[in-house]
Design a protein around this motif. Structure first.
Motif: not given
Length: 519
Positions: A198-225
């Motif tokens: 996946p390109m969109m993660h519910p939890i950012p991980g795998g490295a220490a870095a500041r993520p970009f945040i987006t929002h999925h409207n249907t699921l009403d949840m934030d996701l992280y590139l």
């Protein structure tokens, strides 16, 4: 006086009045310029009423790069992605309609031409036009100095013009494509399976870095590139896919520089039953293999070799997929005005030894390290962990000396939350970074597969508010609870590797559409 764009619009109207579609649908049976020139048979005399002898008819298509009129005849340069060929148009050799087409041509227009090949007195392979087909009208002119845009910012914003104006730019991106094909071929031949995560993660991980945040409207949840695919790829090791790799985008909401773009391409690979020593062998193998291919074969004709099934032994002993006719290729390249020898084996040096050598203080002597950092005006926040202060000092004093290629091994464990401790020294981690020409190209670990240890490290990161850490990825810990085999993991920066192998000074030179500030 009419502007150039207005003159072109007038010509567009005249083409339509002649019943000619200036934006046609297709043009078939084209021979590339490269093949036209390569297959030319010199059976015709130089331009003396010409051509004579057995006809050699060809069909080409491309963009007009110059027009040189001589009364009722003209020469034009036609360019496609493989090269440039000269076109000769003579009024009594083409139909009246085709000559009218010629008179409405501008530099930048795209045409098809069919005709007989001959050589001019200067020895240039030329097509004597018999028919012209108008394919696309260019409504804007090329830059005044079309042989190369001088405005660097404009080059990146209008890459399409940059590539028209500069064949070398096209060559760079053809080489990029060849490099990625060659990487895939090497990995496939060594038993690795290419996957997509996946390109969109519910939890950012795998490295220490500041993520970009987006929002999925249907699921009403934030996701992280995603900042890295690591945790998903290691889930696949748990699932039984023993060798996996992915070449794809990562996104980090951080600074931009000649070495950093917020959107960049990585290859990450994981090998069950291996460790960071295997990853050093893999890194050295894949990069030298790609270099052999690039240095041996022109980018337009470079083809990936046929892949074969790789070994599933722990230490990969299968032969280099590109060895053979390329064994004797000189692996010396030039980057940043410096010659770099990629011939293996590459140097390996421990982090602590390099720190002492170039910083002049022992890493364990915290007061001395902090004093040194302050003397060099390295910003120090009271809340910054000591390991990160020492890391900033390493970056400032050590990395500028790493011309490489060199593997820096055995980093402090405290800055390696996903890495196993070194088996003979638990304060260190079985991790390496590859540096070539003062630039980090690869990062690899003996992967941590103890779920209890992993959760404890995640908790420590969360407590210390590590960059990008918003919560613990409980599902990843749960995956480890089911058992992940011992493994080595590797990440290679594709953009930086392309920079190195194409002698490109900026990452923007090897990304087709780099991220830029709004004008």
């Amino acid at each position: 006086m009419l502007k150039e764009s207005e003159i072109r619009l007038e010509k567009l109207a005249k083409l339509k009045a002649l019943g000619i579609n200036p934006f046609t649908y297709e043009f078939r049976n084209i021979t590339s310029v490269k093949d036209i020139v390569a297959n030319f048979q010199e059976t015709t005399p130089a331009l003396q009423g010409a051509p004579a002898g057995p006809p050699q008819i060809t069909t080409a298509a491309g963009r007009i790069m110059s027009i040189r009129g001589h009364g009722k005849a003209a020469f034009m340069d036609l360019r496609d992605k493989t090269g440039k060929v000269q076109i000769y148009i003579k009024k009594d050799k083409v139909s009246e309609r085709d000559y009218q087409i010629y008179e409405l041509l501008d530099i930048g227009d795209i045409i098809g031409v069919k005709g007989q090949l001959f050589k001019t007195r200067t020895g240039e392979v030329t097509i004597m036009a018999e028919t012209l087909t108008f394919l696309t009208k260019a409504l804007l002119p090329l830059p005044e100095k079309w042989h190369g845009l001088q405005d660097v910012n404009l080059r990146y914003r209008q890459r399409y013009v940059d590539m028209i104006a500069s064949p070398e730019v096209q060559k760079t991106f053809m080489m990029r494509s060849s490099i990625i094909k060659s990487i895939r071929a090497y990995m496939d031949a060594h038993g690795f399976m290419e996957v997509e995560t996946p390109m969109m993660h519910p939890i950012p991980g795998g490295a220490a870095a500041r993520p970009f945040i987006t929002h999925h409207n249907t699921l009403d949840m934030d996701l992280y590139l995603r900042i890295a695919p690591e945790l998903y790829l290691k889930r696949l090791l748990v699932g039984g896919l023993e060798r996996v790799y992915e070449i794809n985008r990562n996104f980090r909401n951080e600074g931009i520089s000649v070495k950093h773009n917020p959107e960049f391409t990585m290859m990450e690979a994981y090998q069950a039953y291996g460790d960071y020593n295997d990853m050093m062998d893999l890194t050295e193998g894949v990069i030298t293999s790609v270099a052999r291919q690039i240095l041996a074969v022109p980018p337009v004709t470079l083809m990936a070799p046929t892949a074969t099934e790789g070994s599933h032994t722990n230490r990969d002993s299968s032969p280099d997929v590109h060895r053979g006719q390329n064994d004797n290729i000189n692996l010396k390249i030039t980057f940043d005005n410096q010659e770099i020898d990629l011939t293996p084996p590459w140097k390996r040096a421990p982090y602590m030894e390099l720190f002492l050598q170039y910083c002049g203080v022992d890493w364990h002597d915290q007061p001395a390290v902090i004093a040194k950092a302050k003397a060099l005006q390295i910003p120090i926040d009271p809340k910054t962990p000591y390991e990160h202060v020492a890391g900033d000092l390493f970056e400032k004093l050590v990395e500028p000396n790493l011309t490489g290629p060199i593997f820096i091994t055995d980093y402090p464990l405290a800055i390696c939350p996903l890495t196993k401790a070194k088996r003979d020294n638990p304060e260190l981690a079985e991790r390496f970074e590859l540096f070539i020409s003062k630039m980090e190209l690869a990062n690899a670990f003996s992967e941590l597969n103890n779920p209890l240890d992993q959760k404890e490290r995640f908790e420590c990161q969360l407590k210390n508010k590590a960059e990008g850490m918003v919560s613990i990825d409980e599902d990843y810990v749960n995956a480890l609870m089911h058992g992940m085999p011992p493994a080595g993991g590797l990440g290679i920066g594709i953009d930086r590797l392309v920079m190195l192998l194409t002698n490109s000074p900026s990452i923007r030179d090897v990304i087709l559409f780099p991220t830029l500030r709004n004008t």
